[in-house]
Design an enzyme around this catalytic site. Structure first.
Site, mmCIF file in Angstrom:
data_model
loop_
_atom_site.group_PDB
_atom_site.id
_atom_site.type_symbol
_atom_site.label_atom_id
_atom_site.label_comp_id
_atom_site.label_asym_id
_atom_site.label_seq_id
_atom_site.Cartn_x
_atom_site.Cartn_y
_atom_site.Cartn_z
ATOM 1 N N LYS A 186 44.720 37.924 47.074
ATOM 2 C CA LYS A 186 46.032 37.301 46.854
ATOM 3 C C LYS A 186 47.069 38.386 46.579
ATOM 4 O O LYS A 186 47.087 38.983 45.503
ATOM 5 C CB LYS A 186 46.011 36.312 45.685
ATOM 6 C CG LYS A 186 47.295 35.467 45.682
ATOM 7 C CD LYS A 186 47.612 34.820 44.369
ATOM 8 C CE LYS A 186 48.294 35.746 43.407
ATOM 9 N NZ LYS A 186 49.629 36.196 43.845
ATOM 10 N N GLY A 243 46.780 40.918 33.061
ATOM 11 C CA GLY A 243 45.420 41.463 33.124
ATOM 12 C C GLY A 243 44.582 41.033 31.932
ATOM 13 O O GLY A 243 43.405 40.686 32.063
ATOM 14 N N GLU A 260 43.528 47.419 36.772
ATOM 15 C CA GLU A 260 44.475 48.544 36.808
ATOM 16 C C GLU A 260 45.797 48.002 36.289
ATOM 17 O O GLU A 260 46.434 47.188 36.956
ATOM 18 C CB GLU A 260 44.655 49.055 38.250
ATOM 19 C CG GLU A 260 43.393 49.532 38.921
ATOM 20 C CD GLU A 260 42.796 50.759 38.271
ATOM 21 O OE1 GLU A 260 43.538 51.514 37.615
ATOM 22 O OE2 GLU A 260 41.580 50.947 38.395
ATOM 23 N N CYS A 294 53.284 52.204 38.286
ATOM 24 C CA CYS A 294 52.395 52.280 37.121
ATOM 25 C C CYS A 294 52.300 53.721 36.621
ATOM 26 O O CYS A 294 52.150 53.969 35.434
ATOM 27 C CB CYS A 294 51.020 51.743 37.466
ATOM 28 S SG CYS A 294 50.268 52.583 38.861
ATOM 29 N N GLU A 389 56.487 49.752 28.654
ATOM 30 C CA GLU A 389 56.698 50.025 30.072
ATOM 31 C C GLU A 389 57.966 49.294 30.523
ATOM 32 O O GLU A 389 58.054 48.076 30.414
ATOM 33 C CB GLU A 389 55.493 49.510 30.870
ATOM 34 C CG GLU A 389 55.591 49.798 32.342
ATOM 35 C CD GLU A 389 54.415 49.219 33.125
ATOM 36 O OE1 GLU A 389 54.162 48.009 33.008
ATOM 37 O OE2 GLU A 389 53.779 49.989 33.865
HETATM 38 P P1 NAD Z 1 51.985 40.806 37.432
HETATM 39 O O1 NAD Z 1 50.923 40.984 36.424
HETATM 40 O O2 NAD Z 1 53.139 39.950 37.117
HETATM 41 O O3 NAD Z 1 51.370 40.200 38.789
HETATM 42 C C1 NAD Z 1 50.291 40.811 39.447
HETATM 43 C C2 NAD Z 1 49.576 39.778 40.290
HETATM 44 O O4 NAD Z 1 48.982 38.814 39.434
HETATM 45 C C3 NAD Z 1 50.467 39.013 41.247
HETATM 46 O O5 NAD Z 1 49.778 38.796 42.447
HETATM 47 C C4 NAD Z 1 50.683 37.690 40.509
HETATM 48 O O6 NAD Z 1 50.984 36.601 41.360
HETATM 49 C C5 NAD Z 1 49.349 37.502 39.849
HETATM 50 N N1 NAD Z 1 49.362 36.630 38.676
HETATM 51 C C6 NAD Z 1 50.405 36.315 37.866
HETATM 52 N N2 NAD Z 1 49.988 35.500 36.879
HETATM 53 C C7 NAD Z 1 48.655 35.314 37.060
HETATM 54 C C8 NAD Z 1 47.659 34.589 36.346
HETATM 55 N N3 NAD Z 1 47.935 33.893 35.258
HETATM 56 N N4 NAD Z 1 46.394 34.645 36.803
HETATM 57 C C9 NAD Z 1 46.057 35.376 37.886
HETATM 58 N N5 NAD Z 1 46.973 36.060 38.618
HETATM 59 C C10 NAD Z 1 48.255 36.034 38.194
HETATM 60 O O7 NAD Z 1 52.419 42.275 37.839
HETATM 61 P P2 NAD Z 1 53.591 42.699 38.818
HETATM 62 O O8 NAD Z 1 54.874 42.395 38.143
HETATM 63 O O9 NAD Z 1 53.339 42.164 40.177
HETATM 64 O O10 NAD Z 1 53.363 44.294 38.884
HETATM 65 C C11 NAD Z 1 53.847 45.159 37.947
HETATM 66 C C12 NAD Z 1 52.771 45.587 36.980
HETATM 67 O O11 NAD Z 1 51.664 46.116 37.692
HETATM 68 C C13 NAD Z 1 53.218 46.702 36.064
HETATM 69 O O12 NAD Z 1 52.828 46.443 34.737
HETATM 70 C C14 NAD Z 1 52.481 47.930 36.598
HETATM 71 O O13 NAD Z 1 52.286 48.945 35.671
HETATM 72 C C15 NAD Z 1 51.228 47.342 37.087
HETATM 73 N N6 NAD Z 1 50.628 48.217 38.102
HETATM 74 C C16 NAD Z 1 49.506 48.948 37.756
HETATM 75 C C17 NAD Z 1 48.931 49.809 38.669
HETATM 76 C C18 NAD Z 1 47.700 50.599 38.325
HETATM 77 O O14 NAD Z 1 47.021 51.045 39.245
HETATM 78 N N7 NAD Z 1 47.369 50.793 37.061
HETATM 79 C C19 NAD Z 1 49.483 49.941 39.933
HETATM 80 C C20 NAD Z 1 50.614 49.198 40.245
HETATM 81 C C21 NAD Z 1 51.163 48.324 39.317
#
Ligand code: NAD
Length: 501
Positions: A186, A243, A260, A294, A389
């Site tokens: 997804k 997460g 991650e 990230c 962050e």
């Molecule tokens: P997010 O957590 O809002 O969403 C990530 C994914 O999770 C999306 O596909 C979203 O639809 C899904 N999601 C949202 N709520 C959910 C739930 N309750 N259950 C399951 N899935 C759900 O993150 P974002 O805003 O898309 O991305 C930004 C974040 O990602 C930042 O915190 C960034 O640091 C992190 N990030 C980490 C890495 C790494 O490798 N450590 C890399 C890139 C981004």
């Protein structure tokens, strides 16, 4: 030029896309859809099915059915398919990078690099597919031979964010496939297109139906994947908040989880460093991908003796960062992903000002979803802008007197994704590198990545590692098989043997 004029210049159109389930392009069962606007241009560019639990269930069933055969495929076959996907990604670099650029708002040059790097990840995973072996034990006694074999985890749920859409799915999916898993993927609701384009390439490469299924939608679809009992493992990249919630749900079913998450990464700069290189890395670390990264180097911890000079050099260099139209080849930094994220950034900048930090440069939004490269000086450890962050182009500069203080500041957040140290003294550089609590430490460089090197975070930055040969561990279960060599001697029960009865 206004955003509407820009969109007319670029001739952007809304593209209807479907999900990929069991080899077929399908709408959602409910027929619900959602629309994504290009953040830099303010025009709709994609319409996608809004998946719910029913769609996820179909995808999981398809993945489970396909697993029976896929788990038996030999490494050479898997490697050939993954290599074919890498070739197809390269052949389609123009189309995919333009889609990514428009949908995510990131500069076209950068998008192209990311697409090519993604191809490299598929290629590297292909090489691992032929090295998917375990251990043999021949020193357990004369009557025992044992082997430890790897088995695929099963059906893997892969949930990705919007900041590096194709790159992040390519950090997970080819490794899952190389290990013999099938998948339900997804992508983020903000950037689903390039993952769906990838799905079409998987079919073209000859991947059997159902091995990879792609559903589109937001939290509801992600939650359905998390909670589906047919998913054996979750590989998630996204915010620490989501997460953590996802790991809680997955824990109830004891699913394998790899996470991650976020970061508040620090570059520690000593006075004896190559300052020209460190200044450039500070600007790159803070503003690459508008800081929506990230690995963003959102904190600089600089030796007090050079702090003023360093901050001013960073500010001067930041003036040359070209912010604007992502489709323009000259652009370094594009748009913020959406209005909500822009408001988050504004709110952090406000909190920084209110806490008494000094805005050395930037600090303001521009027309549309654009934000000035921003630098705060006079930041102290307790300030929110030094701890949380921001995910925007906001750099916080803190100072130190001793190496111990620098390490303590660098390690003083809940995160532990990446960190850096700049010094021309090898002892300083290495001892600080050893003391930094982070999954990756860069010494006199910043944010380079290689498929060969494992990546992931300490503490609130995640669980487990992706990439490297360790990726095979992440997506596998180990099975120990023991063999009796010769007759089994000795009896647990002291009784006459069956023959003499
Ligand atoms: P997010 O957590 O809002 O969403 C990530 C994914 O999770 C999306 O596909 C979203 O639809 C899904 N999601 C949202 N709520 C959910 C739930 N309750 N259950 C399951 N899935 C759900 O993150 P974002 O805003 O898309 O991305 C930004 C974040 O990602 C930042 O915190 C960034 O640091 C992190 N990030 C980490 C890495 C790494 O490798 N450590 C890399 C890139 C981004």
């Amino acid at each position: 030029m206004s955003t509407t004029e820009q969109s007319n210049v670029h001739g952007l159109e809304l593209v209807e896309r479907q999900m990929l389930i069991d080899g077929a392009q399908v709408p959602s069962r409910s027929a619900e859809t959602f629309v994504r606007e290009a953040p830099a241009y303010g025009v709709p560019v994609g319409r996608f099915p809004e998946a719910d639990a029913e769609d996820v269930d179909l995808a999981v069933r398809a993945a489970r059915a396909a697993w029976a055969e896929w788990r038996q495929t030999d490494g050479a076959t898997r490697a050939k398919l993954l290599t074919a996907v890498a070739d197809l990604i390269r052949r389609n670099v123009d189309e995919i990078s333009r889609t990514e650029c428009v949908e995510a708002g990131k500069p076209i040059r950068q998008s192209r690099d990311e697409v090519l790097s993604s191809a490299g990840l598929w290629e590297y995973a292909a090489s691992l597919a032929r090295h998917n072996y375990g251990d043999a034990h021949n020193a357990l006694g004369s009557d025992t031979l044992a082997m430890v074999v790897r088995e695929p985890a099963g059906v893997v749920g892969i949930i990705t964010p919007w900041n590096f859409p194709l790159l992040i799915v390519s950090q997970k999916l080819p490794f899952a496939l190389a290990s013999g898993n099938t998948a339900v993927v997804k992508p983020s609701e903000h950037t689903p297109s390039t993952t769906l384009q990838l799905g079409a390439l998987l079919a073209e490469a000859g991947l059997p139906d159902g091995v990879v299924n792609i559903v589109t939608g937001a939290a509801r679809a992600g939650a359905a994947i998390t909670e589906h009992p047919g998913i054996d493992m979750l590989s998630f990249t996204g915010s620490t908040r989501v997460g953590r919630a996802l790991a809680g749900k997955a824990g109830e079913q004891l699913k394998k989880v790899e996470l991650e998450l976020g970061g508040k990464n620090a570059q520690v700069v000593f006075a004896d460093a190559d300052l020209d290189a460190a200044v450039d890395a500070a600007v790159f670390g803070a503003y690459f991908n508008v800081g929506q990264c990230c690995n963003s180097g959102s904190r600089i911890i600089v030796e007090a003796a050079i702090a003023d000079e360093f901050a001013h050099r960073v500010a001067k260099r930041a003036e040359h960062v070209v912010v604007g139209d992502p489709l323009d080849e000259r652009t370094d930094v594009g748009a913020i992903v959406n209005t909500g994220q822009l408001e988050v950034i504004e709110s952090y900048v406000r909190q920084g000002r209110e806490a008494g930090a000094n805005v050395l440069s930037g600090g303001n939004r521009r027309d549309g979803l654009f934000f000035d490269p921003t630098i705060f000086t006079g930041v102290t450890e307790q300030m929110t802008i030094a701890q949380e962050e921001i995910f925007g182009p906001v750099l916080s500069i803190l100072t130190f007197q001793t190496a111990e203080e620098a390490v303590s500041l660098a390690n003083g957040t809940s995160y532990g994704l990446s960190a850096g140290v700049w010094s021309s003294d090898v002892d300083t550089a290495l001892s600080v590198a050893r003391d930094l609590r982070a999954g990756t430490v860069w010494v006199n460089r910043w944010m380079d990545g290689y498929p060969e090197l494992p990546f992931g975070g300490f503490a609130a930055s995640g669980l487990g590692r992706e990439l490297g040969r360790q990726a095979l561990d992440a997506f596998s279960e180990l099975k120990t098989i023991q063999l009796q060599v010769g007759a089994r001697t000795g009896r647990w029960v002291d009784a006459p043997d069956d023959v003499s009865r």
